[in-house]
Design an enzyme around this catalytic site. Sequence first.
Site, PDB file in Angstrom:
ATOM      1  NE  ARG A   1       9.295  -8.658   3.372  1.00 17.75           N
ATOM      2  CZ  ARG A   1      10.328  -7.879   3.090  1.00 17.75           C
ATOM      3  NH1 ARG A   1      10.784  -7.036   3.989  1.00 17.75           N
ATOM      4  NH2 ARG A   1      10.905  -7.928   1.919  1.00 17.75           N
TER       5      ARG A   1
ATOM      6  CB  SER B   1       0.916  -6.341  -1.675  1.00 18.33           C
ATOM      7  OG  SER B   1       1.518  -6.541  -0.419  1.00 18.33           O
TER       8      SER B   1
ATOM      9  CE  LYS C   1       8.322  -7.090  -0.368  1.00 19.24           C
ATOM     10  NZ  LYS C   1       6.952  -7.649  -0.350  1.00 19.24           N
TER      11      LYS C   1
END
Length: 230
Positions: free
Chosen positions: A52, A124, A153
Amino acid sequence: MDSEKKEPRFEGFDPKTLLLYAVTDRHWLNGRRLVDDVETAIDNGVTFVQVREKEDMVLPHDEYLAEAKELRELCRGRGVPFVVDDDVELAVECGADGVHVGQKDMEAGAVREKIGPDKILGVSAQTVEEALLAERRGADYLGVGAVFHTGSKSDADDVSHEMLKAICDAVSIPVIAIGGITKDNVGELAGTGIVGISAISAIFGTGDVGRGTRDLLEATEAMLAAQEQK
């Protein structure tokens, strides 16, 4: 837990690999190579890897592709599934085992059409409705959270442990918990029905990737053992 509910969608994806799911973050490299930290994490117990790139550290495409291919080869050599976060095109281009998308990314059904039936698709979710829709559209597993407050996040909303359990009860695909999980709080997730956990800082931000991984794995296995007793 009902083990019959956790069968993989296709041969080759084993939900047991979701036990300790590492999400990369280059913020903590301090001059080291990402592939080296990931290798250390795998050697110490990580069972699944997602690459990521955060918004403020996005690599040029060619560099990101080269990095993804290097990680793919490492993971393939160790028998660990490797997926790309959000970037479906890159996942296909680098030959990843699959892709993980959020609710604001490409719709799960469209992702499944693009990657085909034999790649891993993670989605998600934060509600039962999102989880059921993702399952219908071809998701192989769900990442649910943030189950604890997290700074990794900025757009992650908290998900109660009651909601996490409700999602696990509602779907027939495996669920991992994400967001703010550490060796000290993972035990609180026992009884929710998850098959594993995802972590970033608890692995890569500890200052000692090997020890951080081992400590988190031990705590996660203890949590799952306690869950089996409930």
